[in-house]
Design a protein around this motif. Structure first.
Motif, PDB file in Angstrom:
ATOM      1  N   LEU A  85       0.822  -1.209   0.000  1.00  0.00           N
ATOM      2  CA  LEU A  85       0.000   0.000   0.000  1.00  0.00           C
ATOM      3  C   LEU A  85       0.858   1.262   0.000  1.00  0.00           C
ATOM      4  O   LEU A  85       0.658   2.162  -0.823  1.00  0.00           O
ATOM      5  CB  LEU A  85      -0.939  -0.010   1.212  1.00  0.00           C
ATOM      6  N   LEU A  86       1.803   1.315   0.916  1.00  0.00           N
ATOM      7  CA  LEU A  86       2.611   2.524   1.060  1.00  0.00           C
ATOM      8  C   LEU A  86       3.538   2.742  -0.136  1.00  0.00           C
ATOM      9  O   LEU A  86       3.695   3.873  -0.603  1.00  0.00           O
ATOM     10  CB  LEU A  86       3.405   2.466   2.367  1.00  0.00           C
ATOM     11  N   TRP A  87       4.136   1.668  -0.647  1.00  0.00           N
ATOM     12  CA  TRP A  87       5.031   1.805  -1.790  1.00  0.00           C
ATOM     13  C   TRP A  87       4.241   2.226  -3.030  1.00  0.00           C
ATOM     14  O   TRP A  87       4.663   3.121  -3.773  1.00  0.00           O
ATOM     15  CB  TRP A  87       5.781   0.497  -2.024  1.00  0.00           C
ATOM     16  N   ALA A  88       3.073   1.620  -3.233  1.00  0.00           N
ATOM     17  CA  ALA A  88       2.238   1.987  -4.381  1.00  0.00           C
ATOM     18  C   ALA A  88       1.761   3.437  -4.273  1.00  0.00           C
ATOM     19  O   ALA A  88       1.775   4.181  -5.259  1.00  0.00           O
ATOM     20  CB  ALA A  88       1.053   1.035  -4.498  1.00  0.00           C
ATOM     21  N   ALA A  89       1.358   3.845  -3.093  1.00  0.00           N
ATOM     22  CA  ALA A  89       0.885   5.220  -2.905  1.00  0.00           C
ATOM     23  C   ALA A  89       2.010   6.227  -3.122  1.00  0.00           C
ATOM     24  O   ALA A  89       1.810   7.267  -3.769  1.00  0.00           O
ATOM     25  CB  ALA A  89       0.286   5.380  -1.514  1.00  0.00           C
ATOM     26  N   ALA A  90       3.181   5.925  -2.608  1.00  0.00           N
ATOM     27  CA  ALA A  90       4.312   6.838  -2.770  1.00  0.00           C
ATOM     28  C   ALA A  90       4.722   6.953  -4.243  1.00  0.00           C
ATOM     29  O   ALA A  90       5.039   8.042  -4.726  1.00  0.00           O
ATOM     30  CB  ALA A  90       5.491   6.370  -1.923  1.00  0.00           C
ATOM     31  N   ALA A  91       4.696   5.829  -4.953  1.00  0.00           N
ATOM     32  CA  ALA A  91       5.074   5.850  -6.370  1.00  0.00           C
ATOM     33  C   ALA A  91       4.038   6.576  -7.220  1.00  0.00           C
ATOM     34  O   ALA A  91       4.374   7.191  -8.227  1.00  0.00           O
ATOM     35  CB  ALA A  91       5.271   4.423  -6.875  1.00  0.00           C
ATOM     36  N   ALA A  92       2.771   6.503  -6.813  1.00  0.00           N
ATOM     37  CA  ALA A  92       1.698   7.138  -7.584  1.00  0.00           C
ATOM     38  C   ALA A  92       1.603   8.635  -7.343  1.00  0.00           C
ATOM     39  O   ALA A  92       1.106   9.371  -8.200  1.00  0.00           O
ATOM     40  CB  ALA A  92       0.362   6.478  -7.244  1.00  0.00           C
ATOM     41  N   GLN A  93       2.066   9.101  -6.211  1.00  0.00           N
ATOM     42  CA  GLN A  93       1.923  10.509  -5.829  1.00  0.00           C
ATOM     43  C   GLN A  93       2.408  11.485  -6.908  1.00  0.00           C
ATOM     44  O   GLN A  93       1.681  12.424  -7.245  1.00  0.00           O
ATOM     45  CB  GLN A  93       2.637  10.761  -4.500  1.00  0.00           C
ATOM     46  N   PRO A  94       3.585  11.298  -7.493  1.00  0.00           N
ATOM     47  CA  PRO A  94       4.026  12.270  -8.515  1.00  0.00           C
ATOM     48  C   PRO A  94       3.112  12.311  -9.739  1.00  0.00           C
ATOM     49  O   PRO A  94       2.981  13.370 -10.360  1.00  0.00           O
ATOM     50  CB  PRO A  94       5.424  11.773  -8.898  1.00  0.00           C
ATOM     51  N   GLN A  95       2.487  11.205 -10.085  1.00  0.00           N
ATOM     52  CA  GLN A  95       1.621  11.183 -11.264  1.00  0.00           C
ATOM     53  C   GLN A  95       0.207  11.678 -10.946  1.00  0.00           C
ATOM     54  O   GLN A  95      -0.422  12.317 -11.771  1.00  0.00           O
ATOM     55  CB  GLN A  95       1.552   9.768 -11.850  1.00  0.00           C
ATOM     56  N   ARG A  96      -0.276  11.362  -9.775  1.00  0.00           N
ATOM     57  CA  ARG A  96      -1.641  11.768  -9.414  1.00  0.00           C
ATOM     58  C   ARG A  96      -1.687  13.190  -8.889  1.00  0.00           C
ATOM     59  O   ARG A  96      -2.632  13.922  -9.144  1.00  0.00           O
ATOM     60  CB  ARG A  96      -2.203  10.797  -8.373  1.00  0.00           C
ATOM     61  N   GLY A  97      -0.730  13.561  -8.088  1.00  0.00           N
ATOM     62  CA  GLY A  97      -0.669  14.908  -7.536  1.00  0.00           C
ATOM     63  C   GLY A  97      -1.538  15.084  -6.306  1.00  0.00           C
ATOM     64  O   GLY A  97      -2.430  14.286  -6.016  1.00  0.00           O
ATOM     65  N   LEU A  98      -1.277  16.155  -5.596  1.00  0.00           N
ATOM     66  CA  LEU A  98      -1.988  16.453  -4.350  1.00  0.00           C
ATOM     67  C   LEU A  98      -3.464  16.715  -4.590  1.00  0.00           C
ATOM     68  O   LEU A  98      -4.314  16.287  -3.816  1.00  0.00           O
ATOM     69  CB  LEU A  98      -1.337  17.651  -3.648  1.00  0.00           C
ATOM     70  N   LYS A  99      -3.784  17.399  -5.669  1.00  0.00           N
ATOM     71  CA  LYS A  99      -5.185  17.724  -5.954  1.00  0.00           C
ATOM     72  C   LYS A  99      -6.029  16.452  -6.072  1.00  0.00           C
ATOM     73  O   LYS A  99      -7.147  16.387  -5.564  1.00  0.00           O
ATOM     74  CB  LYS A  99      -5.284  18.561  -7.230  1.00  0.00           C
ATOM     75  N   TRP A 100      -5.506  15.443  -6.726  1.00  0.00           N
ATOM     76  CA  TRP A 100      -6.235  14.175  -6.858  1.00  0.00           C
ATOM     77  C   TRP A 100      -6.348  13.489  -5.505  1.00  0.00           C
ATOM     78  O   TRP A 100      -7.403  12.963  -5.145  1.00  0.00           O
ATOM     79  CB  TRP A 100      -5.519  13.253  -7.854  1.00  0.00           C
ATOM     80  N   ASN A 101      -5.258  13.502  -4.737  1.00  0.00           N
ATOM     81  CA  ASN A 101      -5.239  12.822  -3.441  1.00  0.00           C
ATOM     82  C   ASN A 101      -6.248  13.399  -2.457  1.00  0.00           C
ATOM     83  O   ASN A 101      -6.871  12.656  -1.704  1.00  0.00           O
ATOM     84  CB  ASN A 101      -3.839  12.873  -2.823  1.00  0.00           C
ATOM     85  N   VAL A 102      -6.411  14.715  -2.444  1.00  0.00           N
ATOM     86  CA  VAL A 102      -7.315  15.329  -1.473  1.00  0.00           C
ATOM     87  C   VAL A 102      -8.714  15.551  -2.037  1.00  0.00           C
ATOM     88  O   VAL A 102      -9.628  15.912  -1.303  1.00  0.00           O
ATOM     89  CB  VAL A 102      -6.751  16.671  -0.934  1.00  0.00           C
ATOM     90  N   GLY A 103      -8.875  15.331  -3.341  1.00  0.00           N
ATOM     91  CA  GLY A 103     -10.159  15.568  -3.989  1.00  0.00           C
ATOM     92  C   GLY A 103     -11.054  14.339  -3.980  1.00  0.00           C
ATOM     93  O   GLY A 103     -10.758  13.325  -3.349  1.00  0.00           O
ATOM     94  N   PRO A 104     -12.161  14.406  -4.721  1.00  0.00           N
ATOM     95  CA  PRO A 104     -13.138  13.319  -4.740  1.00  0.00           C
ATOM     96  C   PRO A 104     -12.717  12.138  -5.623  1.00  0.00           C
ATOM     97  O   PRO A 104     -13.374  11.116  -5.632  1.00  0.00           O
ATOM     98  CB  PRO A 104     -14.391  13.980  -5.306  1.00  0.00           C
ATOM     99  N   ARG A 105     -11.638  12.282  -6.372  1.00  0.00           N
ATOM    100  CA  ARG A 105     -11.100  11.215  -7.230  1.00  0.00           C
ATOM    101  C   ARG A 105     -12.107  10.760  -8.273  1.00  0.00           C
ATOM    102  O   ARG A 105     -12.205   9.573  -8.592  1.00  0.00           O
ATOM    103  CB  ARG A 105     -10.613  10.042  -6.387  1.00  0.00           C
TER     104      ARG A 105
END
Length: 131
Positions: free
Chosen positions: A21-41
């Motif tokens: 979970l943590l490795w996948a989330a960390a790797a995805a962060q640069p592509q998804r960005g903060l806006k996606w992470n805190v938004g409704p997705r």
């Protein structure tokens, strides 16, 4: 009180899932960005490269882990633990640990063989119910 090795391996498998979970989330962060992470997705983001492989590896873990957990708990609660369940659980967990970096770094064939080993381990735990 001694805890059964199968239950210890189940706990280790939970930790493996958290690492996934943590490795996948960390790797995805640069592509998804903060806006996606805190938004409704609402808008899906198709991950590429290692981030995509880690997402798929974690999805694969989520497909097999509930089966492994159920198998370990059923054999434990029914008093069917022993050599077969201990070695099967160890094989499942060890293979899942090895599978994650193999998938992350895009190593074909060996990754599939390791996945098969994890299923053999799961099968060994289940076989204890009938042998």
């Amino acid at each position: 009180m001694r805890v059964a090795v199968e239950l210890q391996l189940l706990a280790i498998a939970v930790l493996v899932g958290l690492v996934h979970l943590l490795w996948a989330a960390a790797a995805a962060q640069p592509q998804r960005g903060l806006k996606w992470n805190v938004g409704p997705r609402d808008e899906p983001v198709v991950l590429t490269g290692m981030a995509g492989r880690l997402e798929r590896a974690f999805a694969n873990f989520r497909e097999t882990f509930p089966l492994f957990a159920a198998a370990v708990l059923v054999t434990y609660l029914s008093g069917r633990i022993g050599y077969l369940t201990a070695h099967g659980a160890l094989l499942y967990v060890a293979a899942r640990v090895v599978y994650m970096p193999l998938y992350a770094f895009g190593i074909p064939y060996v990754r599939s063989l390791v996945w098969l080993l994890s299923l053999i381990g799961l099968g060994m735990v289940l076989a204890a119910m009938v042998v």
